[in-house]
Design an enzyme around this catalytic site. Structure first.
Site, PDB file in Angstrom:
ATOM      1  N   LYS A 105     -12.926  -5.734  10.616  1.00 31.86           N
ATOM      2  CA  LYS A 105     -13.766  -4.731   9.577  1.00 31.86           C
ATOM      3  C   LYS A 105     -14.996  -4.900  10.245  1.00 31.86           C
ATOM      4  O   LYS A 105     -15.692  -3.727  10.173  1.00 31.86           O
ATOM      5  CB  LYS A 105     -13.439  -5.412   8.239  1.00 31.86           C
ATOM      6  CG  LYS A 105     -12.038  -5.393   7.866  1.00 31.86           C
ATOM      7  CD  LYS A 105     -12.213  -5.872   6.038  1.00 31.86           C
ATOM      8  CE  LYS A 105     -10.719  -5.809   5.619  1.00 31.86           C
ATOM      9  NZ  LYS A 105     -10.408  -6.838   4.655  1.00 31.86           N
ATOM     10  N   VAL A 108       1.025  -1.179  -0.020  1.00 32.87           N
ATOM     11  CA  VAL A 108       0.126   0.161   0.081  1.00 32.87           C
ATOM     12  C   VAL A 108       0.832   1.241  -0.010  1.00 32.87           C
ATOM     13  O   VAL A 108       0.785   2.197  -0.700  1.00 32.87           O
ATOM     14  CB  VAL A 108      -1.102  -0.003   1.136  1.00 32.87           C
ATOM     15  CG1 VAL A 108      -1.825   1.290   1.222  1.00 32.87           C
ATOM     16  CG2 VAL A 108      -1.847  -1.238   1.247  1.00 32.87           C
TER      17      VAL A 108
HETATM   18  P1  NDP Z   1       3.185  -4.631   3.387  1.00 30.73           P
HETATM   19  O1  NDP Z   1       3.589  -5.893   4.283  1.00 30.73           O
HETATM   20  O2  NDP Z   1       3.298  -4.735   1.993  1.00 30.73           O
HETATM   21  O3  NDP Z   1       4.196  -3.420   4.018  1.00 30.73           O
HETATM   22  C1  NDP Z   1       4.324  -3.179   5.250  1.00 30.73           C
HETATM   23  C2  NDP Z   1       5.428  -1.895   5.422  1.00 30.73           C
HETATM   24  O4  NDP Z   1       5.553  -1.890   6.900  1.00 30.73           O
HETATM   25  C3  NDP Z   1       6.594  -2.291   4.714  1.00 30.73           C
HETATM   26  O5  NDP Z   1       7.225  -1.189   3.974  1.00 30.73           O
HETATM   27  C4  NDP Z   1       7.649  -2.773   5.977  1.00 30.73           C
HETATM   28  O6  NDP Z   1       9.055  -2.114   5.743  1.00 30.73           O
HETATM   29  C5  NDP Z   1       6.875  -1.707   7.013  1.00 30.73           C
HETATM   30  N1  NDP Z   1       7.181  -2.012   8.334  1.00 30.73           N
HETATM   31  C6  NDP Z   1       7.201  -3.381   8.955  1.00 30.73           C
HETATM   32  N2  NDP Z   1       7.474  -3.304  10.202  1.00 30.73           N
HETATM   33  C7  NDP Z   1       7.881  -2.106  10.499  1.00 30.73           C
HETATM   34  C8  NDP Z   1       8.548  -1.518  11.473  1.00 30.73           C
HETATM   35  N3  NDP Z   1       8.707  -2.082  12.642  1.00 30.73           N
HETATM   36  N4  NDP Z   1       8.990  -0.270  11.473  1.00 30.73           N
HETATM   37  C9  NDP Z   1       9.019   0.427  10.209  1.00 30.73           C
HETATM   38  N5  NDP Z   1       8.508  -0.256   9.142  1.00 30.73           N
HETATM   39  C10 NDP Z   1       8.003  -1.206   9.350  1.00 30.73           C
HETATM   40  O7  NDP Z   1       1.971  -4.382   4.128  1.00 30.73           O
HETATM   41  P2  NDP Z   1       0.584  -3.610   3.378  1.00 30.73           P
HETATM   42  O8  NDP Z   1       0.994  -2.717   2.450  1.00 30.73           O
HETATM   43  O9  NDP Z   1      -0.191  -4.863   2.426  1.00 30.73           O
HETATM   44  O10 NDP Z   1      -0.317  -3.630   4.328  1.00 30.73           O
HETATM   45  C11 NDP Z   1      -0.015  -2.326   5.157  1.00 30.73           C
HETATM   46  C12 NDP Z   1      -1.659  -2.017   6.052  1.00 30.73           C
HETATM   47  O11 NDP Z   1      -2.667  -1.808   5.121  1.00 30.73           O
HETATM   48  C13 NDP Z   1      -2.149  -3.076   6.631  1.00 30.73           C
HETATM   49  O12 NDP Z   1      -2.727  -2.576   8.176  1.00 30.73           O
HETATM   50  C14 NDP Z   1      -3.002  -3.885   6.202  1.00 30.73           C
HETATM   51  O13 NDP Z   1      -3.869  -4.515   6.858  1.00 30.73           O
HETATM   52  C15 NDP Z   1      -3.755  -2.672   5.321  1.00 30.73           C
HETATM   53  N6  NDP Z   1      -4.258  -2.944   4.264  1.00 30.73           N
HETATM   54  C16 NDP Z   1      -3.652  -3.693   3.213  1.00 30.73           C
HETATM   55  C17 NDP Z   1      -4.472  -4.031   2.098  1.00 30.73           C
HETATM   56  C18 NDP Z   1      -3.708  -4.631   1.010  1.00 30.73           C
HETATM   57  O14 NDP Z   1      -4.558  -5.027  -0.167  1.00 30.73           O
HETATM   58  N7  NDP Z   1      -2.656  -5.007   1.051  1.00 30.73           N
HETATM   59  C19 NDP Z   1      -5.785  -3.835   1.882  1.00 30.73           C
HETATM   60  C20 NDP Z   1      -6.410  -2.710   3.095  1.00 30.73           C
HETATM   61  C21 NDP Z   1      -5.775  -2.685   4.088  1.00 30.73           C
HETATM   62  P3  NDP Z   1       9.794  -2.852   4.711  1.00 30.73           P
HETATM   63  O15 NDP Z   1       9.503  -2.295   3.309  1.00 30.73           O
HETATM   64  O16 NDP Z   1      11.163  -2.423   4.754  1.00 30.73           O
HETATM   65  O17 NDP Z   1       9.766  -4.332   4.861  1.00 30.73           O
HETATM   66  N1  HSE Z   2      -6.473  -9.882   3.327  1.00 25.85           N
HETATM   67  C1  HSE Z   2      -7.561  -8.940   2.977  1.00 25.85           C
HETATM   68  C2  HSE Z   2      -8.548  -9.504   1.825  1.00 25.85           C
HETATM   69  C3  HSE Z   2      -7.021  -7.588   2.555  1.00 25.85           C
HETATM   70  O1  HSE Z   2      -8.331 -10.482   1.390  1.00 25.85           O
HETATM   71  O2  HSE Z   2      -9.530  -8.791   1.675  1.00 25.85           O
HETATM   72  C4  HSE Z   2      -7.867  -6.470   2.542  1.00 25.85           C
HETATM   73  O3  HSE Z   2      -8.035  -6.096   3.812  1.00 25.85           O
END
Ligand code: NDP
Ligand code: HSE
Length: 439
Positions: free
Chosen positions: A203, A11
């Site tokens: 959710k 994201v």
């Molecule tokens: P990712 O695992 O792809 O990304 C997580 C990011 O957080 C990475 O950049 C990682 O760093 C960073 N990170 C992890 N731990 C730490 C830490 N301790 N300190 C600093 N940075 C950290 O997650 P997503 O982008 O998929 O999801 C992010 C959020 O969005 C979550 O809350 C998820 O539930 C929500 N979400 C996601 C959706 C999706 O489709 N993916 C849909 C709706 C909500 P690095 O890049 O260096 O590993």
């Molecule tokens: N794991 C979730 C899904 C991502 O399958 O809908 C969005 O929150």
């Protein structure tokens, strides 16, 4: 406007891209240019492809970034409870505005974030936390504030919707459909949060809190996943003109004393193919809202993925940035109703039960007696051949009984099934599913 981005993964990376590509439009919409002050990640040296960003912006010190005086807005797309909670509470108490997609944290301890926002005077927005790109939380917390929402029924997890849609389309079992979802990148390597319903339950808590002006947390949500849904269940549903969906349901009700309550649950359920949610296939999400004056509303779209989720994040960024420039804040959390959350046993549900029974006189009466003892009213009964699993005459020894009940407390329905399982004349209970959306 200076923005601290916490997380630059699926994201966060798309947030960076959109901020870059849309910078002129965003500045015009906000009334000031928006700049990234820093990006906190776990691995600053990680290859991030062609992301249009200055590598000097990366840091591992998220707390330090959040505390910086030149940061106005904090966007959190890391996920998990800690350390995200600590960062966001710190930011909000310091008067910064926060945009987060973190449904797990909001459902676990939304109160800590809302309280910190009230203390600091900044905004807390989280449109992306439920149903990705779909504008849903803003309509609940703003557009429908003049109305009285009675029920919210949603498909809010794309992974499980993909799996159930595949099972429905091909007759595959759960394991086979999960394997396909994993191969296609819908399911994560560890699919527990999705298939066991944790993601949907978080959710559901967020939706119920907004719809009913009541703090509802993940622990208040009755949760069942889809791992027990079998190909036989899907076939049973099909025979009834239904499909199976993992639903989140938040509904108003009343307790024995007539006091208003809410019930919030996540479980697989049969819905008629004519229901608007039945046609929501693949990994799409949809939420069906019923309100007294507005009637029925349906919100549909992509519930996950980098770009769709970043779209919702950016919408929130524009809103909170505009508020800061205008020196105002959005309405704070609305939890005045403070309704009590009813236990699942008291939720009113309907069951569809398939039984293999001995085919001899008195069996139907004995089965009906169990329902009567638990004060559960039967809506329809169909008898078919257990061997063929179809309607028609019994084949001699065994018969298949398919019973659909009227609405009853869930505890009474569960107790009915428990007693049926213990009857000598019941060879097996082949399928038990809740039924939603009329039949
Ligand atoms: P990712 O695992 O792809 O990304 C997580 C990011 O957080 C990475 O950049 C990682 O760093 C960073 N990170 C992890 N731990 C730490 C830490 N301790 N300190 C600093 N940075 C950290 O997650 P997503 O982008 O998929 O999801 C992010 C959020 O969005 C979550 O809350 C998820 O539930 C929500 N979400 C996601 C959706 C999706 O489709 N993916 C849909 C709706 C909500 P690095 O890049 O260096 O590993
Ligand atoms: N794991 C979730 C899904 C991502 O399958 O809908 C969005 O929150």
């Amino acid at each position: 406007m200076r923005l601290a981005l916490l997380g630059c993964g699926t994201v966060g990376g798309e947030v960076v891209r959109l901020l870059h590509e849309q910078s002129a439009d965003l500045a015009a919409r906000i009334g000031a240019p928006i700049e990234i002050a820093g990006i906190a990640v776990r691995r600053p040296g990680r290859d991030r492809g062609d992301l249009p960003v200055d590598p000097a912006l990366f840091t591992t010190d998220a707390l330090g970034l959040v505390k910086r005086d030149d940061v106005d807005v904090v966007v959190e797309v890391v996920g998990g409870i800690e350390p995200a909670r600590g960062w966001l509470v710190e930011a909000l108490r310091a008067g910064k505005s926060v945009v987060t997609a973190n449904k797990a944290l909001l459902a676990e301890d939304g109160a800590a974030l809302h309280d910190a926002a009230a203390e600091g005077g900044g905004d807390l927005y989280y449109e992306a936390s439920v149903a990705g790109a779909i504008p849903l939380l803003r309509p609940l917390r703003e557009s429908l504030h003049g109305d009285r929402i009675t029920r919210v029924t949603g498909i809010v997890n794309g992974t499980t919707n993909f799996i159930l849609s595949a099972m429905d389309a091909t007759g595959a079992g759960f394991a086979e459909a999960l394997e396909e979802a994993t191969e296609l990148g819908y399911a994560e390597a560890d699919p527990t949060a999705d298939v066991e319903g944790f993601d949907a339950a978080a959710k559901a808590a967020i939706l119920a809190s907004l719809a009913f002006h009541t703090r509802v947390g993940a622990a208040d949500v009755h949760r069942e996943g889809i791992t027990e849904v079998t190909a036989a269940d899907v076939a049973s549903a099909k025979a009834m003109g239904c499909t199976i969906k993992l639903l989140c349901i938040a509904a108003r009700g009343a307790d024995a004393a007539g006091r208003e309550t809410v019930s919030v649950r996540v479980h697989p359920a049969m819905i008629p193919r004519t229901h608007p949610l039945a046609g929501v296939g693949d990994a799409f999400n949809a939420v069906f809202v019923e309100a007294e004056a507005a009637g029925q509303l349906m919100f549909y779209g992509r519930g996950a993925g980098g770009a769709p989720t970043a779209s919702a994040v950016l919408g929130d960024v524009v809103a909170v940035a505009r508020n800061r420039l205008a020196g105002v804040r959005a309405a704070s959390e609305s939890a005045y109703a403070d309704l009590s959350v009813r236990p699942m046993g008291e939720a009113l549900t309907r069951y569809h039960i398939s039984l293999d029974v001995t085919d001899r006189p008195g069996v139907l009466a004995a089965v009906a007696g169990v329902f009567a003892r638990h004060d559960v009213s039967i809506a329809t009964v169909r008898q078919g051949s257990a061997a063929a699993g179809t309607s028609g005459a019994g084949r001699g020894d065994d018969a298949e009984l398919v019973i659909v009940t009227h609405v009853a407390p869930d505890a009474a329905l569960a107790a009915t099934v428990g007693e049926l399982r213990g009857l000598d004349i019941v060879r097996s209970v082949t399928s038990v599913l809740r039924v939603e959306g009329g039949l």
